[in-house]
Design a protein around this motif. Structure first.
Motif, PDB file in Angstrom:
ATOM      1  N   GLU A  97       0.827  -1.203   0.000  1.00 16.19           N
ATOM      2  CA  GLU A  97       0.000   0.000   0.000  1.00 16.19           C
ATOM      3  C   GLU A  97       0.863   1.256   0.000  1.00 16.19           C
ATOM      4  O   GLU A  97       0.588   2.218  -0.722  1.00 16.19           O
ATOM      5  N   LEU A 100       2.608   1.649  -3.427  1.00 13.90           N
ATOM      6  CA  LEU A 100       1.658   2.114  -4.438  1.00 13.90           C
ATOM      7  C   LEU A 100       1.427   3.621  -4.329  1.00 13.90           C
ATOM      8  O   LEU A 100       1.236   4.307  -5.340  1.00 13.90           O
ATOM      9  N   GLU A 101       1.440   4.128  -3.119  1.00 16.86           N
ATOM     10  CA  GLU A 101       1.248   5.571  -2.934  1.00 16.86           C
ATOM     11  C   GLU A 101       2.431   6.362  -3.472  1.00 16.86           C
ATOM     12  O   GLU A 101       2.271   7.493  -3.934  1.00 16.86           O
ATOM     13  N   ARG A 102       3.626   5.770  -3.433  1.00 18.19           N
ATOM     14  CA  ARG A 102       4.840   6.485  -3.830  1.00 18.19           C
ATOM     15  C   ARG A 102       5.132   6.372  -5.329  1.00 18.19           C
ATOM     16  O   ARG A 102       5.752   7.262  -5.898  1.00 18.19           O
ATOM     17  N   HIS A 105       1.934   7.055 -11.363  1.00 16.44           N
ATOM     18  CA  HIS A 105       0.815   6.349 -11.992  1.00 16.44           C
ATOM     19  C   HIS A 105       1.215   5.717 -13.311  1.00 16.44           C
ATOM     20  O   HIS A 105       0.794   4.597 -13.631  1.00 16.44           O
ATOM     21  N   MET A 127      -5.284  -0.417  -4.157  1.00 21.58           N
ATOM     22  CA  MET A 127      -5.161   1.020  -4.387  1.00 21.58           C
ATOM     23  C   MET A 127      -6.372   1.773  -3.859  1.00 21.58           C
ATOM     24  O   MET A 127      -7.476   1.231  -3.765  1.00 21.58           O
ATOM     25  N   GLU A 128      -6.156   3.041  -3.517  1.00 23.47           N
ATOM     26  CA  GLU A 128      -7.265   3.929  -3.204  1.00 23.47           C
ATOM     27  C   GLU A 128      -8.061   4.202  -4.481  1.00 23.47           C
ATOM     28  O   GLU A 128      -7.535   4.097  -5.592  1.00 23.47           O
ATOM     29  N   ASP A 130      -9.209   6.851  -6.045  1.00 23.95           N
ATOM     30  CA  ASP A 130      -8.753   7.865  -6.995  1.00 23.95           C
ATOM     31  C   ASP A 130      -7.496   7.424  -7.725  1.00 23.95           C
ATOM     32  O   ASP A 130      -7.351   7.639  -8.939  1.00 23.95           O
ATOM     33  N   GLN A 131      -6.589   6.761  -7.001  1.00 23.85           N
ATOM     34  CA  GLN A 131      -5.378   6.258  -7.652  1.00 23.85           C
ATOM     35  C   GLN A 131      -5.722   5.148  -8.636  1.00 23.85           C
ATOM     36  O   GLN A 131      -5.157   5.073  -9.731  1.00 23.85           O
ATOM     37  N   ARG A 132      -6.652   4.281  -8.254  1.00 18.36           N
ATOM     38  CA  ARG A 132      -7.060   3.188  -9.141  1.00 18.36           C
ATOM     39  C   ARG A 132      -7.603   3.729 -10.454  1.00 18.36           C
ATOM     40  O   ARG A 132      -7.274   3.231 -11.533  1.00 18.36           O
ATOM     41  N   ARG A 134      -6.918   6.598 -11.900  1.00 11.40           N
ATOM     42  CA  ARG A 134      -5.858   7.193 -12.715  1.00 11.40           C
ATOM     43  C   ARG A 134      -4.978   6.129 -13.353  1.00 11.40           C
ATOM     44  O   ARG A 134      -4.596   6.243 -14.511  1.00 11.40           O
ATOM     45  N   VAL A 135      -4.659   5.082 -12.590  1.00 13.47           N
ATOM     46  CA  VAL A 135      -3.802   4.020 -13.139  1.00 13.47           C
ATOM     47  C   VAL A 135      -4.527   3.259 -14.232  1.00 13.47           C
ATOM     48  O   VAL A 135      -3.960   2.989 -15.306  1.00 13.47           O
TER      49      VAL A 135
END
Length: 470
Positions: A97, A100-102, A105, A127-128, A130-132, A134-135
């Motif tokens: 986790e 993935l934050e670091r 994308h 993933m969170e 919003d990140q999911r 974007r990825v």
């Protein structure tokens, strides 16, 4: 912390450092970890890449567990996409986790394309939201659609666990047709597969042909002549149920079918090994009243997981203390009881934990069910009685000599036998009852068993002492 790249090391130096990365037990050496830390501190990205690029992804994941969050943030920027992808699949949940934050994308989107669909889904679901988004938006349409479709299945089901890449052949093909088809796939072949699934015109599996059998059979042989029955897994089947099927029937792979019986993917044994380890880890932690912790867990997360169980233990300890208070007058007259009563409760607690552990394991492996529950309960009672008859004389004689009173020895001996019978009973009945109520028997059984053996241990011993000695 800088990430400026410097000149790469000479190839010979890198080879020496790679050789020193693992010791004879396949564990990362402290010296190698220190070199990675130094390179991260210096922002020497090319040196980091030289150190890590030939490591197995499992070793890179292990390395991440030894590094601080700041060092991990530097290391992840210099991992090649393919190595980053495979490393993500190996990381502990907490560290994954954080990584993935670091990670950028775009790098994550590229890395996910290197993974089989099942591993990609396992990463994306961490993933969170919003990140999911974007990825996934940065991925090609086909790969994105496959991941989104898998995420639509409930968590911990075969639909989440399966990989969509699967080799199938129509039932009218022969061995030669199938081999030619496999060779023509090239890069589109699944990275790991063991069977060719034979399907009917509606794409429903009717059998499977192991690759080993396919390759040693004449080309003109029909697939239907050499195929074997397959154990089909439905998309909504719980992953623990899937693991049980694999373990019971010694499967290497199994086809996954949808509601209409159509082939939609496969599950392979490497995924099942992870599930079995995960389930066993959860059961062990729950028996100890500990949450799911890993090397990436913070102090706050660990305390939040453990504190509630300690509060429950505090309440159960108060229950045991109340029994002692009931017999305060007895203890005042015979002070020796205070020294001896912990022996009865401690032995009972250990015996109850033994019975509990065996029962929870038997339930988890499905060796215990309603058909043999009565026999199992009777066996544990006999074990408790036998242990009591072995230990009681030893404790009784020792207590009698110490107190210079044979009645004291008789009281503690009788209490020992009775409490071991109680321990055997609650050690078996508690998980069986929780399982019957559709609750996880590993979650709260240990607390209840300990509380019961303490309560009855004190009650039996002090009660007998009151009757016999006063």
């Amino acid at each position: 912390m800088s990430t400026t790249a410097t000149a790469p090391l000479p190839e010979s130096d890198i080879e020496i450092e790679e050789h020193e990365a693992l010791d004879e037990d396949y564990v990362l050496t402290p010296g190698f970890v220190e070199k990675v830390v130094d390179a991260a501190d210096d922002g020497d990205g090319l040196r980091l890449r030289g150190l890590l690029e030939d490591l197995h992804p499992a070793d890179v994941a292990d390395l991440m567990g030894f590094l601080t969050a700041e060092h991990r943030a530097v290391v992840v920027l210099w991992l090649p996409p393919e190595l980053l992808a495979e490393t993500l699949a190996e990381l502990d949940d907490g560290i994954r986790e954080e990584v993935l934050e670091r990670a950028p994308h775009s790098a994550l989107a590229e890395a996910l394309q290197e993974l089989d669909s099942d591993d990609a889904v396992a990463v994306v679901e961490e993933m969170e939201d919003d990140q999911r988004e974007r990825v996934l938006a940065a991925m090609p349409d086909v790969e994105r659609a496959a991941i989104e479709h898998a995420l639509a299945y409930p968590e911990e089901t075969a639909g989440r666990l399966m990989q969509r890449e699967v080799m199938a052949a129509p039932q009218f093909w022969n061995v030669g047709d199938t081999i030619d088809h496999v060779r023509a796939q090239g890069e589109d072949l699944p990275e790991l597969f063991f069977d060719i699934y034979v399907v009917d015109p509606l794409n429903r599996p009717v059998g499977g042909v192991p690759i080993s059998r396919l390759l040693r059979t004449p080309r003109t042989t029909a697939l239907t002549d050499i195929m074997e029955p397959v154990n089909e897994i439905t998309v909504d089947q719980d992953q623990e149920e899937v693991a049980y099927v694999f373990e019971k029937y010694h499967l290497i792979s199994a086809p996954v079918i949808d509601e209409g019986g159509r082939l939609v993917g496969q599950i392979t044994v490497d995924d099942i090994v992870n599930i079995i380890q995960e389930e066993n880890r959860e059961d062990i932690l729950r028996l100890a009243g500990v949450s799911d912790e890993d090397r990436g867990s913070s102090v706050t997360e660990i305390v939040r997981g453990r504190a509630p169980w300690l509060v429950i233990n505090l309440a159960t300890a108060a229950l045991g203390a109340s029994v002692i208070a009931w017999f305060g007058a007895t203890i005042e007259q015979i002070v020796a009881l205070a020294a001896l009563m912990p022996i009865v409760s401690a032995i009972g607690g250990n015996a109850g934990t033994q019975a509990l552990t065996v029962t929870v394991r038997a339930l988890a492996t499905r060796e215990l069910n309603s058909s043999n529950a009565r026999r199992t309960f009777g066996r544990e009672l006999m074990v408790g009685l036998a242990n009591g008859l072995v230990l009681a004389p030893l404790v009784g004689v020792a207590a009698g000599l110490w107190a210079w009173d044979w009645r004291m020895g008789a009281v503690i001996a009788a209490a020992m036998v009775l409490n071991l019978l109680v321990a055997a009973s609650v050690g078996v009945l508690t998980p069986l009852t929780l399982s019957k109520l559709k609750q996880d028997p590993a979650v709260s059984s240990a607390v209840f068993v300990t509380a019961t053996t303490d309560f009855f241990g004190f009650l039996i011993f002090l009660g007998l002492a009151t009757v016999v000695l006063l």
